[in-house]
Scaffold this motif. Structure first.
Motif, PDB file in Angstrom:
ATOM      1  N   ILE A  12       0.935  -1.263   0.067  1.00  0.00           N
ATOM      2  CA  ILE A  12      -0.014   0.097   0.130  1.00  0.00           C
ATOM      3  C   ILE A  12       0.750   1.136   0.070  1.00  0.00           C
ATOM      4  CG2 ILE A  12      -1.810  -1.295   1.320  1.00  0.00           C
ATOM      5  CD1 ILE A  12      -0.891   0.475   3.710  1.00  0.00           C
ATOM      6  N   ASN A  13       0.385   2.275  -0.502  1.00  0.00           N
ATOM      7  CA  ASN A  13       0.895   3.530  -0.695  1.00  0.00           C
ATOM      8  C   ASN A  13       0.305   4.318   0.581  1.00  0.00           C
ATOM      9  OD1 ASN A  13       1.859   6.268  -1.088  1.00  0.00           O
ATOM     10  ND2 ASN A  13       1.316   6.341  -3.276  1.00  0.00           N
ATOM     11  N   ARG A  14       0.962   4.577   1.665  1.00  0.00           N
ATOM     12  CA  ARG A  14       0.442   5.213   2.748  1.00  0.00           C
ATOM     13  C   ARG A  14      -0.242   6.753   2.458  1.00  0.00           C
ATOM     14  NH1 ARG A  14       4.504   3.817   7.569  1.00  0.00           N
ATOM     15  NH2 ARG A  14       4.121   1.333   7.891  1.00  0.00           N
ATOM     16  N   LYS A  15       0.461   7.339   1.410  1.00  0.00           N
ATOM     17  CA  LYS A  15       0.048   8.658   1.018  1.00  0.00           C
ATOM     18  C   LYS A  15      -1.152   8.678  -0.048  1.00  0.00           C
ATOM     19  CE  LYS A  15       4.696  10.433   1.265  1.00  0.00           C
ATOM     20  NZ  LYS A  15       5.920  10.923   0.695  1.00  0.00           N
ATOM     21  N   ASP A  16      -1.659   7.449  -0.297  1.00  0.00           N
ATOM     22  CA  ASP A  16      -2.813   7.283  -1.284  1.00  0.00           C
ATOM     23  C   ASP A  16      -3.804   6.311  -0.585  1.00  0.00           C
ATOM     24  OD1 ASP A  16      -4.727   6.980  -3.226  1.00  0.00           O
ATOM     25  OD2 ASP A  16      -3.155   6.682  -5.130  1.00  0.00           O
ATOM     26  N   SER A  17      -4.898   6.996   0.073  1.00  0.00           N
ATOM     27  CA  SER A  17      -5.696   6.344   0.722  1.00  0.00           C
ATOM     28  C   SER A  17      -6.722   5.306  -0.057  1.00  0.00           C
ATOM     29  CB  SER A  17      -6.734   7.267   1.790  1.00  0.00           C
ATOM     30  OG  SER A  17      -7.264   8.136   0.722  1.00  0.00           O
ATOM     31  N   ARG A  18      -6.815   5.999  -1.309  1.00  0.00           N
ATOM     32  CA  ARG A  18      -7.731   5.158  -2.336  1.00  0.00           C
ATOM     33  C   ARG A  18      -7.033   3.899  -2.625  1.00  0.00           C
ATOM     34  NH1 ARG A  18     -10.835   8.091  -7.180  1.00  0.00           N
ATOM     35  NH2 ARG A  18     -11.693   8.901  -5.336  1.00  0.00           N
ATOM     36  N   GLN A  19      -5.860   4.019  -3.020  1.00  0.00           N
ATOM     37  CA  GLN A  19      -4.886   2.787  -3.338  1.00  0.00           C
ATOM     38  C   GLN A  19      -4.954   1.996  -2.229  1.00  0.00           C
ATOM     39  OE1 GLN A  19      -1.731   1.925  -2.398  1.00  0.00           O
ATOM     40  NE2 GLN A  19      -1.198   0.436  -3.918  1.00  0.00           N
ATOM     41  N   SER A  20      -4.574   2.315  -1.097  1.00  0.00           N
ATOM     42  CA  SER A  20      -4.491   1.686   0.080  1.00  0.00           C
ATOM     43  C   SER A  20      -5.624   0.554   0.238  1.00  0.00           C
ATOM     44  CB  SER A  20      -4.111   2.438   1.519  1.00  0.00           C
ATOM     45  OG  SER A  20      -2.926   2.975   1.135  1.00  0.00           O
ATOM     46  N   LEU A  21      -6.862   1.417   0.405  1.00  0.00           N
ATOM     47  CA  LEU A  21      -7.953   0.503   0.684  1.00  0.00           C
ATOM     48  C   LEU A  21      -8.441  -0.539  -0.520  1.00  0.00           C
ATOM     49  CD1 LEU A  21     -10.272   3.569   2.360  1.00  0.00           C
ATOM     50  CD2 LEU A  21      -8.974   1.633   3.584  1.00  0.00           C
ATOM     51  N   THR A  22      -8.051  -0.082  -1.548  1.00  0.00           N
ATOM     52  CA  THR A  22      -8.317  -1.004  -2.799  1.00  0.00           C
ATOM     53  C   THR A  22      -7.454  -2.507  -2.714  1.00  0.00           C
ATOM     54  OG1 THR A  22      -8.938   0.830  -4.241  1.00  0.00           O
ATOM     55  CG2 THR A  22      -8.148  -1.275  -5.235  1.00  0.00           C
ATOM     56  N   GLU A  23      -6.163  -1.977  -2.383  1.00  0.00           N
ATOM     57  CA  GLU A  23      -5.586  -3.204  -2.046  1.00  0.00           C
ATOM     58  C   GLU A  23      -5.919  -4.137  -1.002  1.00  0.00           C
ATOM     59  OE1 GLU A  23      -2.930  -4.365  -4.142  1.00  0.00           O
ATOM     60  OE2 GLU A  23      -4.090  -2.862  -5.354  1.00  0.00           O
ATOM     61  N   ILE A  24      -6.344  -3.282   0.236  1.00  0.00           N
ATOM     62  CA  ILE A  24      -6.775  -3.873   1.298  1.00  0.00           C
ATOM     63  C   ILE A  24      -7.918  -4.972   1.109  1.00  0.00           C
ATOM     64  CG2 ILE A  24      -7.833  -3.858   3.611  1.00  0.00           C
ATOM     65  CD1 ILE A  24      -5.517  -1.443   4.099  1.00  0.00           C
ATOM     66  N   ALA A  25      -8.868  -4.065   0.113  1.00  0.00           N
ATOM     67  CA  ALA A  25     -10.203  -4.970  -0.406  1.00  0.00           C
ATOM     68  C   ALA A  25      -9.628  -6.200  -0.999  1.00  0.00           C
ATOM     69  CB  ALA A  25     -10.876  -4.123  -0.971  1.00  0.00           C
ATOM     70  N   LYS A  26      -8.624  -6.212  -2.118  1.00  0.00           N
ATOM     71  CA  LYS A  26      -8.149  -7.101  -2.600  1.00  0.00           C
ATOM     72  C   LYS A  26      -7.921  -8.385  -1.599  1.00  0.00           C
ATOM     73  CE  LYS A  26      -6.978  -4.800  -6.765  1.00  0.00           C
ATOM     74  NZ  LYS A  26      -5.579  -4.508  -7.637  1.00  0.00           N
ATOM     75  N   LEU A  27      -7.078  -7.927  -0.625  1.00  0.00           N
ATOM     76  CA  LEU A  27      -6.414  -8.887   0.331  1.00  0.00           C
ATOM     77  C   LEU A  27      -7.779  -9.693   1.028  1.00  0.00           C
ATOM     78  CD1 LEU A  27      -4.262 -10.204   1.647  1.00  0.00           C
ATOM     79  CD2 LEU A  27      -4.201  -8.431   3.438  1.00  0.00           C
TER      80      LEU A  27
END
Length: 245
Positions: A127-142
């Motif tokens: 995850i990119n800690r500076k990009d909340s949208r990217q972070s949450l998308t990746e966590i959702a994938k997990l």
């Protein structure tokens, strides 16, 4: 006197640590590309056992207190407090039958032998800690991944490690996403103690003769009340953390 002794022992530890990462990088590659997921998973578990053993040079001892009967035929979300990088190898080794996958910062996904390869190919997310949208998308994938494959996600809701062992307030968003995407997952709270003492002098030298403990608490079911569940998880974890002296 102990700090003086820590310098040569820490140097030796770092040499062995680096050699271990270099040794297991091609082993992982062969396991993953020639023999598939299970062989790769076993190589990662052995890598982390070896990293764990390397810290014995520093006088480090580990105890995992796990009296729980945790099923392996359903997904799990392993929630822990975070004190140092030395939290990781014991979790991967001791919880290996649950196939732990991590939420890690993207910086770890390149440039580190063995570690970066496993994060990119072993089922974890970066995850990119500076990009909340990217972070949450990746966590959702997990979350979707562990729900489908009956594996486990490891998350440190504090976000960053505690330098004194004193627990930080949980950030809830990532954990909520995992619970939403893996509704059948059981939640396994784990309290870590004394890992922070490995870095009590800073990045170098390492602290000596530490006894790191992992208290595996009773798994919790997701009954749909996410707010109450997370509150209970946080309380369970923090109540078992020993205040720093």
């Amino acid at each position: 006197m102990q700090k003086v002794l820590a310098f040569p022992l820490s140097a030796l530890y770092l040499i062995l640590f680096g050699l271990t990462l270099l040794l297991f990088h091609p082993i992982q590659w062969v396991c993953f590309n020639w023999f598939g997921y299970n062989a790769h998973r076993m190589s990662v578990a052995l890598l982390n056992l070896t990293l764990l053993r390397c810290t014995h040079i520093l006088g480090t001892r580990y105890t995992i207190k796990n009296l729980q009967d945790i099923p392996t035929d359903r997904p799990a979300i392993i929630v822990l407090n975070h004190q140092s990088m030395h939290d990781i190898p014991p979790i991967i080794w001791f919880m290996r039958k649950h196939h732990p996958k991590f939420v890690s910062k993207k910086e770890l996904g390149k440039g580190i032998p063995s570690v970066s390869y496993n994060l990119r190919h072993g089922g974890s997310v970066l995850i990119n800690r500076k990009d909340s949208r990217q972070s949450l998308t990746e966590i959702a994938k997990l979350g979707s991944y562990i729900e489908k494959h009956k594996r486990s996600a490891v998350i440190f809701p504090e976000g960053t490690r505690s330098k004194t062992g004193q627990p930080k307030k949980f950030h809830l968003t990532g954990l909520k996403v995992l619970l939403k995407k893996a509704p059948s997952a059981i939640i396994i709270p784990i309290s870590i103690n004394n890992s922070w003492k490995m870095l009590k002098y800073g990045k170098f030298p390492y602290g000596l003769c530490n006894h790191i403990t992992f208290d595996v608490h009773k798994p919790l079911q997701n009954n749909g009340d996410v707010e109450l569940l997370i509150e209970k998880v946080e309380k369970t974890i923090t109540q078992a953390i020993i205040p720093s002296a």
